[in-house]
Design an enzyme around this catalytic site. Structure first.
Site, PDB file in Angstrom:
ATOM      1  N   GLU A 212     -23.323  15.771  11.915  1.00 37.67           N
ATOM      2  CA  GLU A 212     -24.732  16.204  11.922  1.00 37.67           C
ATOM      3  C   GLU A 212     -24.851  17.502  11.098  1.00 37.67           C
ATOM      4  O   GLU A 212     -23.920  18.323  11.093  1.00 37.67           O
ATOM      5  CB  GLU A 212     -25.112  16.470  13.394  1.00 37.67           C
ATOM      6  CG  GLU A 212     -26.496  16.992  13.658  1.00 37.67           C
ATOM      7  CD  GLU A 212     -26.717  17.282  15.161  1.00 37.67           C
ATOM      8  OE1 GLU A 212     -25.728  17.332  15.937  1.00 37.67           O
ATOM      9  OE2 GLU A 212     -27.889  17.462  15.542  1.00 37.67           O
TER      10      GLU A 212
ATOM     11  N   LYS B 148     -33.676  12.314  13.986  1.00 37.03           N
ATOM     12  CA  LYS B 148     -33.107  12.372  15.349  1.00 37.03           C
ATOM     13  C   LYS B 148     -34.189  12.211  16.425  1.00 37.03           C
ATOM     14  O   LYS B 148     -35.147  12.991  16.484  1.00 37.03           O
ATOM     15  CB  LYS B 148     -32.375  13.710  15.517  1.00 37.03           C
ATOM     16  CG  LYS B 148     -31.606  13.855  16.824  1.00 37.03           C
ATOM     17  CD  LYS B 148     -30.805  15.163  16.820  1.00 37.03           C
ATOM     18  CE  LYS B 148     -29.932  15.338  18.042  1.00 37.03           C
ATOM     19  NZ  LYS B 148     -29.118  16.563  17.974  1.00 37.03           N
TER      20      LYS B 148
ATOM     21  N   CYS C  36     -25.933  12.783  17.231  1.00 37.31           N
ATOM     22  CA  CYS C  36     -25.441  13.561  18.362  1.00 37.31           C
ATOM     23  C   CYS C  36     -26.077  13.211  19.716  1.00 37.31           C
ATOM     24  O   CYS C  36     -25.787  12.171  20.268  1.00 37.31           O
ATOM     25  CB  CYS C  36     -25.549  15.052  18.034  1.00 37.31           C
ATOM     26  SG  CYS C  36     -24.334  16.019  18.971  1.00 37.31           S
TER      27      CYS C  36
HETATM   28  C1  ACM Z   1     -26.388  17.962  19.727  1.00 32.41           C
HETATM   29  O1  ACM Z   1     -27.248  17.091  19.826  1.00 32.41           O
HETATM   30  N1  ACM Z   1     -26.122  18.543  18.569  1.00 32.41           N
HETATM   31  C2  ACM Z   1     -25.586  18.364  20.882  1.00 32.41           C
END
Ligand code: ACM
Length: 261
Positions: free
Chosen positions: A38, A108, A141
């Site tokens: 990420e 995301k 993530c």
């Molecule tokens: C995250 O979503 N970077 C823990």
């Protein structure tokens, strides 16, 4: 089909240096699909929306162009996380670029912790792109914490979930075994290493990137603190076989009429 997991240690804000390092890591091994963490070339711990906007890049701009170019030159696909600049604000985003010039874009869905202060909630939904017979799905993530994320990608036909991560909690690498098993997909969690200490708080990233098979086995487990690349071969057919015995198919046997909370 060879999958490379790249575990890097970006230095916050040093975009060009971080990208050069990532390109060196990509060139250090032979694989077909490279999966990167990420926010892989900016660092993670932003302290304001303005700072995100300064380091974020558009999906069709020059910086993403470097990834497209290396994908084309090496005839490989690359999945990576980055901050996406858009007219309405910045997204914590990820992309797969293929050597034939196509891409899959993702924003995301589940923002973690202070990301909620600095990024817009993703509005793309989960998607899959097919390249060389492999169906690649994207997640970022904290999406792992919500079983619906990987389930949705499995229902959309993903063989492998490219899971670009900056994990700070220790659970995901173990949870991936269950997520892979319950969906019969490969999961590639590419995590970063190192500590960032910005805005009065230190965050340490847990490394330990993993590639998990549809049978719930680790194919790769990377060390917890080093910048490193590892490669493993996957068999796509294993992710297409959703039957676990003569009677049970883990997708066809679902009873969604009983799943409404
Ligand atoms: C995250 O979503 N970077 C823990």
């Amino acid at each position: 089909m060879r999958i490379a997991l790249i575990q890097n240690h970006p230095l916050f804000g040093e975009v060009e240096n971080n990208i050069n390092r990532l390109l060196t890591l990509i060139e250090s091994v032979d694989a077909d699909l490279y999966i990167l963490p990420e926010l892989c070339f900016t660092g993670y711990q932003f302290v304001s929306r303005e700072e995100v906007a300064r380091l974020a890049v558009p999906p069709d701009g020059a910086v993403i162009g470097w990834f497209r170019q290396i994908a084309k030159e090496r005839n490989v696909s690359i999945a990576f996380g980055y901050p996406e600049l858009s007219p309405e604000g910045s997204y914590n985003a990820a992309m797969v670029v293929t050597p034939d010039g196509r891409d899959l874009r993702y924003r995301k869905t589940h923002l973690f912790y202070r990301e909620k202060e600095f990024f817009l909630p993703g509005d793309s939904g989960f998607g899959v792109i097919e390249w060389n017979g492999l169906r690649i799905g994207l997640a970022v993530c904290f999406d792992w914490y919500f079983p619906e994320s990987f389930r949705t990608l499995a229902l959309k036909g993903a063989d492998i979930i490219a899971h670009c991560s900056n994990l700070v909690m220790p659970y995901c690498q173990q949870a991936d075994l269950t997520r892979a098993l319950e969906n019969r997909v490969y999961i590639a969690t590419a995590n970063r290493v190192g500590t960032e200490d910005r805005g009065g708080e230190a965050l340490t990233f847990t490394g330990g990137s993993v590639l998990v098979s549809p049978r719930g086995e680790y194919l790769l487990t990377l060390p917890k603190e080093e910048e490193v690349v590892m490669v493993a071969e996957i068999d796509i057919a294993l992710a297409r076989e959703k039957k676990i015995n003569r009677y049970n198919d883990i997708i066809a046997d679902r009873r969604p009429e009983f799943y409404n909370g």
